[in-house]
Design a protein around this motif. Structure first.
Motif, PDB file in Angstrom:
ATOM      1  N   ARG A  50       0.862  -1.177   0.000  1.00 54.57           N
ATOM      2  CA  ARG A  50       0.000   0.000   0.000  1.00 54.57           C
ATOM      3  C   ARG A  50       0.905   1.234   0.000  1.00 54.57           C
ATOM      4  NH1 ARG A  50      -5.115   1.390   1.198  1.00 54.57           N
ATOM      5  NH2 ARG A  50      -5.501   3.353   2.266  1.00 54.57           N
ATOM      6  N   VAL A  51       0.513   2.262  -0.722  1.00 56.94           N
ATOM      7  CA  VAL A  51       1.278   3.520  -0.750  1.00 56.94           C
ATOM      8  C   VAL A  51       1.126   4.231   0.597  1.00 56.94           C
ATOM      9  CG1 VAL A  51       1.517   5.776  -1.861  1.00 56.94           C
ATOM     10  CG2 VAL A  51       1.004   3.763  -3.240  1.00 56.94           C
ATOM     11  N   ARG A  52       2.200   4.785   1.074  1.00 54.30           N
ATOM     12  CA  ARG A  52       2.175   5.571   2.319  1.00 54.30           C
ATOM     13  C   ARG A  52       1.725   6.997   1.987  1.00 54.30           C
ATOM     14  NH1 ARG A  52       7.644   4.403   5.582  1.00 54.30           N
ATOM     15  NH2 ARG A  52       6.597   5.846   7.002  1.00 54.30           N
ATOM     16  N   LEU A  53       0.505   7.119   1.560  1.00 55.22           N
ATOM     17  CA  LEU A  53      -0.040   8.368   1.039  1.00 55.22           C
ATOM     18  C   LEU A  53       0.058   9.523   2.042  1.00 55.22           C
ATOM     19  CD1 LEU A  53      -1.504   9.750  -1.317  1.00 55.22           C
ATOM     20  CD2 LEU A  53      -3.653   8.976  -0.304  1.00 55.22           C
ATOM     21  N   GLU A  54      -0.419   9.320   3.235  1.00 58.28           N
ATOM     22  CA  GLU A  54      -0.404  10.404   4.228  1.00 58.28           C
ATOM     23  C   GLU A  54       1.020  10.848   4.545  1.00 58.28           C
ATOM     24  OE1 GLU A  54      -2.689   9.250   7.615  1.00 58.28           O
ATOM     25  OE2 GLU A  54      -4.516   9.002   6.438  1.00 58.28           O
ATOM     26  N   ASP A  55       1.919   9.877   4.714  1.00 62.17           N
ATOM     27  CA  ASP A  55       3.312  10.220   5.028  1.00 62.17           C
ATOM     28  C   ASP A  55       3.966  10.990   3.887  1.00 62.17           C
ATOM     29  OD1 ASP A  55       3.067   8.915   7.470  1.00 62.17           O
ATOM     30  OD2 ASP A  55       3.954   7.045   6.721  1.00 62.17           O
ATOM     31  N   LEU A  56       3.749  10.544   2.658  1.00 60.59           N
ATOM     32  CA  LEU A  56       4.362  11.221   1.507  1.00 60.59           C
ATOM     33  C   LEU A  56       3.770  12.606   1.300  1.00 60.59           C
ATOM     34  CD1 LEU A  56       4.640   8.207  -0.950  1.00 60.59           C
ATOM     35  CD2 LEU A  56       6.506   9.334   0.282  1.00 60.59           C
ATOM     36  N   ASN A  57       2.462  12.743   1.472  1.00 62.29           N
ATOM     37  CA  ASN A  57       1.846  14.066   1.339  1.00 62.29           C
ATOM     38  C   ASN A  57       2.354  15.031   2.401  1.00 62.29           C
ATOM     39  OD1 ASN A  57       0.275  13.751  -0.959  1.00 62.29           O
ATOM     40  ND2 ASN A  57      -1.479  12.969   0.172  1.00 62.29           N
ATOM     41  N   ALA A  58       2.555  14.534   3.610  1.00 61.35           N
ATOM     42  CA  ALA A  58       3.054  15.388   4.687  1.00 61.35           C
ATOM     43  C   ALA A  58       4.501  15.805   4.446  1.00 61.35           C
ATOM     44  CB  ALA A  58       2.926  14.670   6.030  1.00 61.35           C
ATOM     45  N   ARG A  59       5.319  14.867   3.987  1.00 57.25           N
ATOM     46  CA  ARG A  59       6.747  15.160   3.786  1.00 57.25           C
ATOM     47  C   ARG A  59       7.007  15.967   2.513  1.00 57.25           C
ATOM     48  NH1 ARG A  59      10.800  15.220   6.647  1.00 57.25           N
ATOM     49  NH2 ARG A  59      12.179  14.088   5.280  1.00 57.25           N
ATOM     50  N   PHE A  60       6.298  15.624   1.433  1.00 53.38           N
ATOM     51  CA  PHE A  60       6.589  16.204   0.123  1.00 53.38           C
ATOM     52  C   PHE A  60       5.290  16.599  -0.584  1.00 53.38           C
ATOM     53  CE2 PHE A  60       9.548  12.613   0.991  1.00 53.38           C
ATOM     54  CZ  PHE A  60      10.633  13.369   1.390  1.00 53.38           C
ATOM     55  N   PRO A  61       4.681  17.712  -0.170  1.00 50.03           N
ATOM     56  CA  PRO A  61       3.424  18.131  -0.802  1.00 50.03           C
ATOM     57  C   PRO A  61       3.594  18.276  -2.316  1.00 50.03           C
ATOM     58  CG  PRO A  61       3.905  19.461   1.140  1.00 50.03           C
ATOM     59  CD  PRO A  61       5.124  18.622   0.872  1.00 50.03           C
ATOM     60  N   GLY A  62       2.652  17.727  -3.055  1.00 49.01           N
ATOM     61  CA  GLY A  62       2.676  17.811  -4.514  1.00 49.01           C
ATOM     62  C   GLY A  62       3.313  16.618  -5.194  1.00 49.01           C
ATOM     63  N   LEU A  63       4.075  15.812  -4.468  1.00 47.48           N
ATOM     64  CA  LEU A  63       4.741  14.660  -5.077  1.00 47.48           C
ATOM     65  C   LEU A  63       3.726  13.663  -5.635  1.00 47.48           C
ATOM     66  CD1 LEU A  63       7.312  13.009  -5.695  1.00 47.48           C
ATOM     67  CD2 LEU A  63       7.021  11.959  -3.438  1.00 47.48           C
ATOM     68  N   ILE A  64       2.704  13.357  -4.881  1.00 49.50           N
ATOM     69  CA  ILE A  64       1.705  12.386  -5.337  1.00 49.50           C
ATOM     70  C   ILE A  64       0.998  12.896  -6.582  1.00 49.50           C
ATOM     71  CG2 ILE A  64      -0.465  11.222  -4.733  1.00 49.50           C
ATOM     72  CD1 ILE A  64       2.082  10.006  -3.446  1.00 49.50           C
ATOM     73  N   ASP A  65       0.751  14.190  -6.669  1.00 46.52           N
ATOM     74  CA  ASP A  65       0.132  14.753  -7.882  1.00 46.52           C
ATOM     75  C   ASP A  65       1.025  14.520  -9.099  1.00 46.52           C
ATOM     76  OD1 ASP A  65      -2.126  15.671  -6.524  1.00 46.52           O
ATOM     77  OD2 ASP A  65      -1.161  17.580  -6.035  1.00 46.52           O
ATOM     78  N   LEU A  66       2.333  14.657  -8.924  1.00 45.82           N
ATOM     79  CA  LEU A  66       3.263  14.396 -10.028  1.00 45.82           C
ATOM     80  C   LEU A  66       3.215  12.931 -10.450  1.00 45.82           C
ATOM     81  CD1 LEU A  66       6.362  16.452  -8.837  1.00 45.82           C
ATOM     82  CD2 LEU A  66       4.791  17.022 -10.706  1.00 45.82           C
ATOM     83  N   VAL A  67       3.155  12.034  -9.482  1.00 47.17           N
ATOM     84  CA  VAL A  67       3.071  10.599  -9.783  1.00 47.17           C
ATOM     85  C   VAL A  67       1.774  10.316 -10.546  1.00 47.17           C
ATOM     86  CG1 VAL A  67       2.789   8.300  -8.754  1.00 47.17           C
ATOM     87  CG2 VAL A  67       4.522   9.880  -7.856  1.00 47.17           C
ATOM     88  N   LEU A  68       0.687  10.897 -10.106  1.00 50.80           N
ATOM     89  CA  LEU A  68      -0.603  10.656 -10.760  1.00 50.80           C
ATOM     90  C   LEU A  68      -0.656  11.248 -12.162  1.00 50.80           C
ATOM     91  CD1 LEU A  68      -2.964  11.251  -7.736  1.00 50.80           C
ATOM     92  CD2 LEU A  68      -2.337   9.062  -8.759  1.00 50.80           C
ATOM     93  N   ASP A  69       0.048  12.337 -12.398  1.00 47.31           N
ATOM     94  CA  ASP A  69       0.058  12.968 -13.715  1.00 47.31           C
ATOM     95  C   ASP A  69       0.978  12.262 -14.705  1.00 47.31           C
ATOM     96  OD1 ASP A  69      -1.781  14.886 -13.032  1.00 47.31           O
ATOM     97  OD2 ASP A  69      -0.279  16.407 -12.535  1.00 47.31           O
ATOM     98  N   TRP A  70       1.855  11.406 -14.211  1.00 50.24           N
ATOM     99  CA  TRP A  70       2.790  10.687 -15.082  1.00 50.24           C
ATOM    100  C   TRP A  70       2.027   9.633 -15.892  1.00 50.24           C
ATOM    101  CZ3 TRP A  70       4.104   5.393 -14.932  1.00 50.24           C
ATOM    102  CH2 TRP A  70       5.177   5.021 -15.755  1.00 50.24           C
ATOM    103  N   SER A  71       2.471   9.455 -17.132  1.00 52.23           N
ATOM    104  CA  SER A  71       1.929   8.339 -17.939  1.00 52.23           C
ATOM    105  C   SER A  71       3.100   7.680 -18.641  1.00 52.23           C
ATOM    106  CB  SER A  71       0.886   8.831 -18.935  1.00 52.23           C
ATOM    107  OG  SER A  71       1.445   9.742 -19.831  1.00 52.23           O
ATOM    108  N   PRO A  72       3.038   6.340 -18.748  1.00 55.28           N
ATOM    109  CA  PRO A  72       4.145   5.627 -19.408  1.00 55.28           C
ATOM    110  C   PRO A  72       4.335   6.095 -20.830  1.00 55.28           C
ATOM    111  CG  PRO A  72       2.581   4.104 -18.399  1.00 55.28           C
ATOM    112  CD  PRO A  72       1.981   5.474 -18.324  1.00 55.28           C
ATOM    113  N   ASP A  73       5.578   6.121 -21.255  1.00 51.25           N
ATOM    114  CA  ASP A  73       5.905   6.492 -22.630  1.00 51.25           C
ATOM    115  C   ASP A  73       5.288   5.473 -23.586  1.00 51.25           C
ATOM    116  OD1 ASP A  73       6.992   7.573 -24.902  1.00 51.25           O
ATOM    117  OD2 ASP A  73       9.048   7.022 -24.441  1.00 51.25           O
TER     118      ASP A  73
END
Length: 123
Positions: free
Chosen positions: A98-121
Motif C-alpha cells: 500500500r502507498v504511504r499516502l499520508e506520510d508522503l503528502n506530509a513530507r513532500f506536498p505535490g509529489l503524489i500529484d506528479l506521480v498521478l500525472d505521469w503516464s508511461p511512454d
C-alpha cells in the motif's frame, strides 16, 4: 485531476492487520531516496496503479499482472518499501503493498500529484 482509489479515500486501517515490515519512520523519508526509486518506470507504475486502481486495502504482487520473474518484482517492491514509498505486510506466504499516502503528502506536498500525472511512454 485524478481520482484516488476508494481505499485511499476511506482513511484509517482496518482492524486485525499483520504488522508492517521494516520501513523508515515518516520523518526519516528522504526525497532523494524517493525520487531515486521512482525514477524506475516499473516502480512508478506500481505506485500509480495502487493509488488509482486498488479497491482492496493492500495488494499482492500478483494483482499487478506484471510478466516479470518473482525475484525481480520482490527487488522492486523492497526498494519502494525501504525508501518509504510503500508499506508492506506479510499475510502468510504473500506480501501485500500500500502507498504511504499520508506520510508522503506530509513530507513532500505535490509529489503524489506528479506521480498521478505521469503516464508511461507510448514508445
Amino acid at each position: 485531476m485524478h481520482r484516488l482509489a476508494s481505499t485511499y479515500a476511506r482513511g484509517g486501517e482496518p482492524r486485525g492487520l499483520p504488522a508492517r515490515l521494516p520501513e523508515p519512520p515518516a520523518e526519516a523519508i528522504r526525497l532523494e531516496r524517493v525520487m531515486g526509486v521512482l525514477a524506475e518506470p516499473l516502480r512508478l507504475t506500481v505506485v500509480r496503479r495502487l493509488l488509482l486502481s486498488s479497491e482492496e486495502f493492500d495488494q499482492t504482487c500478483g494483482w499487478f499482472g506484471f510478466d516479470r520473474p518473482k525475484s525481480t518484482l520482490t527487488h522492486h517492491f523492497k526498494a519502494l518499501r525501504e525508501a518509504g514509498v510503500i508499506t508492506q505486510r506479510q499475510y502468510g506466504l504473500e506480501r501485500r503493498s500500500r502507498v504511504r499516502l499520508e506520510d508522503l503528502n506530509a513530507r513532500f506536498p505535490g509529489l503524489i500529484d506528479l506521480v498521478l500525472d505521469w503516464s508511461p511512454d507510448a514508445n
